[in-house]
Design a protein around this motif. Structure first.
Motif, PDB file in Angstrom:
ATOM      1  N   VAL A 288       0.825  -1.208   0.000  1.00 33.34           N
ATOM      2  CA  VAL A 288       0.000   0.000   0.000  1.00 33.34           C
ATOM      3  C   VAL A 288       0.860   1.260   0.000  1.00 33.34           C
ATOM      4  O   VAL A 288       0.591   2.211  -0.733  1.00 33.34           O
ATOM      5  N   TYR A 289       1.909   1.272   0.820  1.00 31.48           N
ATOM      6  CA  TYR A 289       2.639   2.536   1.010  1.00 31.48           C
ATOM      7  C   TYR A 289       3.832   2.699   0.079  1.00 31.48           C
ATOM      8  O   TYR A 289       4.248   3.815  -0.207  1.00 31.48           O
ATOM      9  N   VAL A 290       4.428   1.598  -0.375  1.00 32.86           N
ATOM     10  CA  VAL A 290       5.638   1.728  -1.188  1.00 32.86           C
ATOM     11  C   VAL A 290       5.397   1.340  -2.644  1.00 32.86           C
ATOM     12  O   VAL A 290       5.899   1.993  -3.557  1.00 32.86           O
ATOM     13  N   LEU A 291       4.623   0.281  -2.859  1.00 30.62           N
ATOM     14  CA  LEU A 291       4.476  -0.244  -4.221  1.00 30.62           C
ATOM     15  C   LEU A 291       3.009  -0.310  -4.645  1.00 30.62           C
ATOM     16  O   LEU A 291       2.495  -1.384  -4.941  1.00 30.62           O
ATOM     17  N   PRO A 292       2.313   0.834  -4.697  1.00 33.17           N
ATOM     18  CA  PRO A 292       0.879   0.764  -4.991  1.00 33.17           C
ATOM     19  C   PRO A 292       0.570   0.142  -6.348  1.00 33.17           C
ATOM     20  O   PRO A 292      -0.511  -0.385  -6.544  1.00 33.17           O
TER      21      PRO A 292
ATOM     22  N   LEU B  79      -0.847   6.681   9.373  1.00 30.04           N
ATOM     23  CA  LEU B  79      -0.945   5.649   8.337  1.00 30.04           C
ATOM     24  C   LEU B  79      -2.164   5.832   7.442  1.00 30.04           C
ATOM     25  O   LEU B  79      -2.090   5.612   6.238  1.00 30.04           O
ATOM     26  N   LEU B  80      -3.294   6.251   8.030  1.00 20.61           N
ATOM     27  CA  LEU B  80      -4.509   6.266   7.222  1.00 20.61           C
ATOM     28  C   LEU B  80      -4.785   7.621   6.579  1.00 20.61           C
ATOM     29  O   LEU B  80      -5.236   7.687   5.442  1.00 20.61           O
ATOM     30  N   LEU B  81      -4.470   8.709   7.291  1.00 16.94           N
ATOM     31  CA  LEU B  81      -4.723  10.027   6.712  1.00 16.94           C
ATOM     32  C   LEU B  81      -3.966  10.222   5.391  1.00 16.94           C
ATOM     33  O   LEU B  81      -4.531  10.775   4.438  1.00 16.94           O
ATOM     34  N   PRO B  82      -2.702   9.766   5.292  1.00 14.73           N
ATOM     35  CA  PRO B  82      -2.025   9.880   3.990  1.00 14.73           C
ATOM     36  C   PRO B  82      -2.803   9.188   2.869  1.00 14.73           C
ATOM     37  O   PRO B  82      -2.829   9.685   1.734  1.00 14.73           O
ATOM     38  N   ARG B  85      -5.752  11.404   1.922  1.00 20.50           N
ATOM     39  CA  ARG B  85      -5.330  12.547   1.102  1.00 20.50           C
ATOM     40  C   ARG B  85      -4.929  12.114  -0.293  1.00 20.50           C
ATOM     41  O   ARG B  85      -5.097  12.844  -1.255  1.00 20.50           O
ATOM     42  N   ARG B  86      -4.360  10.901  -0.403  1.00 21.00           N
ATOM     43  CA  ARG B  86      -3.862  10.440  -1.700  1.00 21.00           C
ATOM     44  C   ARG B  86      -5.004   9.990  -2.611  1.00 21.00           C
ATOM     45  O   ARG B  86      -4.902  10.100  -3.834  1.00 21.00           O
ATOM     46  N   ALA B  87      -6.093   9.500  -1.994  1.00 24.32           N
ATOM     47  CA  ALA B  87      -7.158   8.886  -2.787  1.00 24.32           C
ATOM     48  C   ALA B  87      -7.870   9.902  -3.654  1.00 24.32           C
ATOM     49  O   ALA B  87      -8.247  10.978  -3.195  1.00 24.32           O
ATOM     50  N   LYS B  88      -8.057   9.543  -4.921  1.00 18.01           N
ATOM     51  CA  LYS B  88      -8.776  10.439  -5.821  1.00 18.01           C
ATOM     52  C   LYS B  88     -10.272  10.196  -5.722  1.00 18.01           C
ATOM     53  O   LYS B  88     -11.067  11.090  -5.916  1.00 18.01           O
ATOM     54  N   THR B  89     -10.650   8.957  -5.461  1.00 16.91           N
ATOM     55  CA  THR B  89     -12.078   8.637  -5.356  1.00 16.91           C
ATOM     56  C   THR B  89     -12.330   7.857  -4.070  1.00 16.91           C
ATOM     57  O   THR B  89     -11.399   7.349  -3.439  1.00 16.91           O
ATOM     58  N   GLN B  90     -13.606   7.753  -3.714  1.00 10.39           N
ATOM     59  CA  GLN B  90     -13.989   6.975  -2.539  1.00 10.39           C
ATOM     60  C   GLN B  90     -13.623   5.505  -2.736  1.00 10.39           C
ATOM     61  O   GLN B  90     -13.172   4.833  -1.822  1.00 10.39           O
ATOM     62  N   GLY B  91     -13.758   5.026  -3.969  1.00  5.99           N
ATOM     63  CA  GLY B  91     -13.430   3.632  -4.259  1.00  5.99           C
ATOM     64  C   GLY B  91     -11.950   3.343  -4.036  1.00  5.99           C
ATOM     65  O   GLY B  91     -11.580   2.316  -3.466  1.00  5.99           O
ATOM     66  N   GLN B  92     -11.121   4.281  -4.475  1.00  7.37           N
ATOM     67  CA  GLN B  92      -9.677   4.137  -4.285  1.00  7.37           C
ATOM     68  C   GLN B  92      -9.343   4.066  -2.798  1.00  7.37           C
ATOM     69  O   GLN B  92      -8.551   3.223  -2.354  1.00  7.37           O
ATOM     70  N   LEU B  93      -9.976   4.950  -2.009  1.00  6.55           N
ATOM     71  CA  LEU B  93      -9.728   4.963  -0.564  1.00  6.55           C
ATOM     72  C   LEU B  93     -10.163   3.644   0.055  1.00  6.55           C
ATOM     73  O   LEU B  93      -9.489   3.104   0.931  1.00  6.55           O
ATOM     74  N   GLU B  94     -11.283   3.118  -0.434  1.00  9.88           N
ATOM     75  CA  GLU B  94     -11.784   1.865   0.115  1.00  9.88           C
ATOM     76  C   GLU B  94     -10.769   0.736  -0.103  1.00  9.88           C
ATOM     77  O   GLU B  94     -10.419   0.019   0.825  1.00  9.88           O
ATOM     78  N   VAL B  95     -10.277   0.614  -1.331  1.00  7.79           N
ATOM     79  CA  VAL B  95      -9.311  -0.446  -1.633  1.00  7.79           C
ATOM     80  C   VAL B  95      -8.052  -0.262  -0.787  1.00  7.79           C
ATOM     81  O   VAL B  95      -7.565  -1.200  -0.147  1.00  7.79           O
TER      82      VAL B  95
END
Lengths: 308, 286
Positions: A288-292, B79-82, B85-95
Motif C-alpha cells: 500500500v505505502y511503497v508499491l501501490p 498511516l490512514l490520513l495519507p 489525502r492520496r485517494a482520488k475517489t472513494q473507491g480508491q480509498l476503500e481499496v
C-alpha cells in the motif's frame, strides 16, 4: 495479430518450454518449490483477471481451492470415484457457488463483496466439518494416486497456460473492455449500456472455476485431506499479496510477484516459522505505502523516465 | 427462555463493538478490518493484568481505553490520513484502506502471537447469578450492564452534545460538514480513535466470558461488519437491533444445533440482508 503480440506469444512459448523441462533438471527440493510457485502463478493470475480491472479484493480463493481439494478427497475416499471425475466436477461446483455469491453481492457496493468473501473460507470450513462429523462419520479422507510431484507440476503448468490464454482472450474481448470501463467508472459503464453486474459475475465465476481446479490438482500432494488444511484462509491473502506485489494491470504482472514472494515465504517459513503472520502484515503495508502499482508499475515508471 | 436471556446478554457487547466500528467506518470512512484485532488486544490486556496483577478487567478497561484511543489516533494520523489525502475517489480509498488495515491486522496478530501464543484463559466472576428466575453467569451480566452503560453514554454524547453533532455531521457528508466550519480531518481522527477505544473496551468485557486467542479477531470483525450492514451504516439504532438479532440467532443455533455453526448462522443473516434489505433494516432505498 500484431507483430508485438506475435513476439509476446513467442516469448511465452519459450518460457513455457523452459518451465516444462524443469522437473527433468531437478526433482527434489527445488521441484517442490517450483510446484508451489506454479500453483500460485495460476491462482494469482486468475485472481487478477477479476480483481485487477474491477478493483474488488476477492478473498474467496481459499474457499474455492478448498472446495476443489475437499471434493476430490471426499469423492475418492467416501464414494470411490476416480480422481479425474472429481477434478472435473469440483470446478463446476465452485463455478456454481461463485455464481450464487456473485449474484448476491456483486450487484451492490463493492465493500459488501469484500466482506462477504473475507469469512467465506472459514464459514464453509465450519459447515463442512459439521456435515462431516454429523452425517458422514468418516474423519479421514485419503487421496491416493500414482502422481509424482512432476505430474502435478505439469498439470499446474497446463492450467497456468490456459489461464494466460484465457486472460489474453478476455483482454481482447468485449467483456474485458467492459470490465475496464467498469473499473474506471461504474456509472459511465452503466450509462453506455454495459450490464455491470453480469460482467463482474461472469469473471468472478472464472476465478472460482480455476481456483477449484487447482485445489483439485494439488489435493494428491497432501494425500490426507482435512477441512482445516484445504480451507486455510491464509491462502486467499497470499494470492492477493502476490498478485498486487507484481501488479494487476498487466497479464504477466502476478507472475513477477509470485516468484520472489514464494522464495521469501519459503525462507521465512523455514527460518522464522513464528513470524509468518507478521511478515504477511508487513507485505500488505509495503504494497500500500511503497508499491501501490506493484513491480510492473515500478518498472514502467522507470522505463518512462528513461524514455524522457 | 434461557436462550433468549443469554442471547440478549451477548448482544449487549456486540452492540458496543459495532458502535466502535461504526464510528470508524461511518464517520472516518475507513473500512477498518483490523478492528477485531483491537478487540483481541483489549482482551489480551485484561488477561494479562488479571493473571499478573489480579486486576479486575473492569479496571483494565479504564486503562485500556485511553491507550487504545491514542494508539488509534496515531494509526489514523500517520498511516490512514495519507491514504485519505492520496485517494482520488472513494473507491480508491476503500481499496487502500482495506489493504492497509489487513496489513495492520496481520501485523498485530503476529505481534500478539509472539507475546502470548495460547488461549487467554482466566476466570473472572464465573459464578451463577439468579435473574428473572433464570441462572446466568455473573460475568455475562456485568459485561452486558457495562456495555449498555458505555453505549448509552456514547449515544447521548452523539445526539445531545455539540461535538457529538459535529461527528454525526461528518458522517452524513464530509463536504457539507467542511462548509459549515467543521474541521473534518480532526473530527475523523477523533472518531476513529474513539471507535478503537470503544472496541478495545468491548474486548476486555468479552474476554471475561469468551476465551479469546491471538488470531480470533477476524471473526469479530466479520460479526461487527454484519451488524453494521444489517443496521445500516451510521445508524446506531439499527445497529442495536441488528446486534440483538445476531446475538439471539447465534445463541439459538449454538445451543439447538451446534456451537460450531455460529459463523454459518451469521452468514445466513448476512445473505438475507444482502438479498432483501441491502440498505439496512431501517434504511431507505437510495
Amino acid at each position: 495479430m500484431k507483430p508485438a503480440e506475435l513476439r509476446n506469444l513467442g516469448i511465452g512459448a519459450v518460457l513455457v518450454a523452459l518451465a516444462a523441462i524443469f522437473p527433468l533438471v531437478n526433482d527434489g527440493y527445488w521441484l517442490s518449490i517450483a510446484t508451489t510457485a506454479m500453483m500460485y502463478i495460476a491462482l494469482s493470475t486468475s485472481w487478477s483477471l477479476f480483481s485487477g480491472p474491477t478493483h474488488l479484493i476477492a478473498l474467496s480463493t481459499a474457499a474455492f481451492f478448498g472446495i476443489g481439494g475437499y471434493l476430490v478427497g471426499t469423492g475418492m475416499s467416501d464414494y470411490d470415484t476416480s480422481f479425474w471425475s472429481m477434478a472435473i466436477l469440483a470446478p463446476l461446483v465452485a463455478t456454481a457457488v461463485a455464481l450464487l455469491i456473485g449474484l448476491a453481492t456483486l450487484r451492490l457496493s463493492g465493500v459488501y463483496f469484500v466482506i462477504f468473501t473475507l469469512g467465506l473460507a472459514e464459514m464453509i470450513r465450519n459447515l463442512v466439518s459439521w456435515v462431516q462429523n454429523n452425517f458422514l462419520g468418516s474423519r479421514g479422507l485419503y487421496v491416493l494416486t500414482d502422481f509424482t510431484e512432476a505430474h502435478i507440476y505439469w498439470m499446474l503448468l497446463g492450467v497456468s497456460v490456459v489461464v494466460f490464454l484465457f486472460g489474453w482472450w478476455i483482454n481482447r474481448s468485449r467483456l474485458g473492455f467492459a470490465l475496464k470501463i467498469i473499473g474506471n467508472d461504474e456509472e459511465v459503464a452503466r450509462h453506455v449500456g454495459i450490464n455491470t453486474a453480469w460482467s463482474k459475475v461472469i469473471l468472478f465465476m472464472s476465478t472460482g472455476f480455476f481456483a477449484a481446479l487447482i485445489g483439485a490438482i494439488v489435493a494428491p500432494r497432501y494425500s490426507y485431506i482435512e477441512p482445516n488444511v484445504v480451507f486455510s484462509p491464509q491462502l486467499s491473502f497470499l494470492v492477493v499479496i502476490m498478485a498486487l506485489l507484481g501488479g494487476t494491470h498487466r497479464l504477466w504482472g502476478p507472475l513477477v510477484g509470485v516468484i520472489p514472494f514464494t522464495l521469501a515465504w519459503e525462507a521465512i517459513s523455514v527460518s522464522f516459522p513464528n513470524s509468518t503472520t507478521l511478515f504477511l502484515g508487513l507485505s500488505f503495508l509495503i504494497i500500500v505505502y511503497v508499491l501501490p502499482d506493484g513491480f510492473t508499475g515500478l518498472l514502467e515508471k522507470f522505463t518512462r523516465r528513461a524514455a524522457k | 427462555m434461557d436462550i433468549l436471556l443469554s442471547g440478549l446478554l451477548l448482544s449487549g457487547t456486540y452492540a458496543l463493538i459495532a458502535m466502535g466500528l461504526n464510528l470508524q467506518y461511518g464517520v472516518a470512512r475507513i473500512m477498518n478490518l483490523a478492528n477485531g484485532e483491537m478487540l483481541v488486544l483489549g482482551g489480551l490486556a485484561a488477561f494479562w493484568m488479571y493473571t499478573a496483577a489480579a486486576l479486575s478487567p473492569l479496571l483494565t478497561a479504564l486503562i485500556a481505553a485511553p491507550l487504545a484511543f491514542s494508539g488509534n489516533w496515531l494509526l489514523y494520523r500517520y498511516l490512514l490520513l495519507p491514504l485519505v489525502r492520496r485517494a482520488k475517489t472513494q473507491g480508491q480509498l476503500e481499496v487502500d484502506s482495506i489493504l492497509a488495515t489487513f496489513g495492520m491486522s496481520f501485523a498485530l496478530v503476529g505481534i500478539m502471537v509472539s507475546i502470548h501464543g495460547e488461549y487467554f484463559t482466566y476466570s473472572y466472576l464465573a459464578e451463577p447469578f439468579k435473574i428473572l428466575g433464570q441462572t446466568v453467569a455473573l460475568n455475562r451480566l456485568v459485561a452486558f450492564i457495562v456495555a449498555i452503560g458505555i453505549g448509552g453514554g456514547l449515544y447521548y454524547w452523539l445526539t445531545h452534545t455539540y461535538q457529538g453533532t459535529a461527528v454525526r455531521a461528518v458522517s452524513v457528508s464530509t463536504e457539507a460538514a467542511g462548509l459549515v466550519g467543521i474541521n473534518v480531518e480532526r473530527v475523523s481522527a477523533f472518531a476513529f480513535a474513539l471507535g478503537g477505544a470503544v472496541t478495545a473496551v468491548g474486548g476486555t468485557l468479552i474476554s471475561t466470558f469468551i476465551t479469546l486467542e491471538a488470531s480470533v479477531g477476524v471473526i469479530f470483525t466479520m460479526k461487527a461488519l454484519i451488524i453494521i450492514i444489517m443496521g445500516g451504516v451510521g445508524d446506531i439504532r439499527g445497529a442495536i437491533v441488528a446486534a440483538v438479532i445476531l446475538g439471539l440467532v447465534e445463541t439459538t443455533v449454538a445451543s439447538v444445533i451446534d456451537p460450531g455453526l455460529t459463523l454459518v448462522a451469521a452468514y445466513v443473516i448476512f445473505l438475507a440482508i444482502l438479498l432483501f434489505r441491502p440498505q439496512g433494516l431501517f434504511g431507505r432505498r437510495a
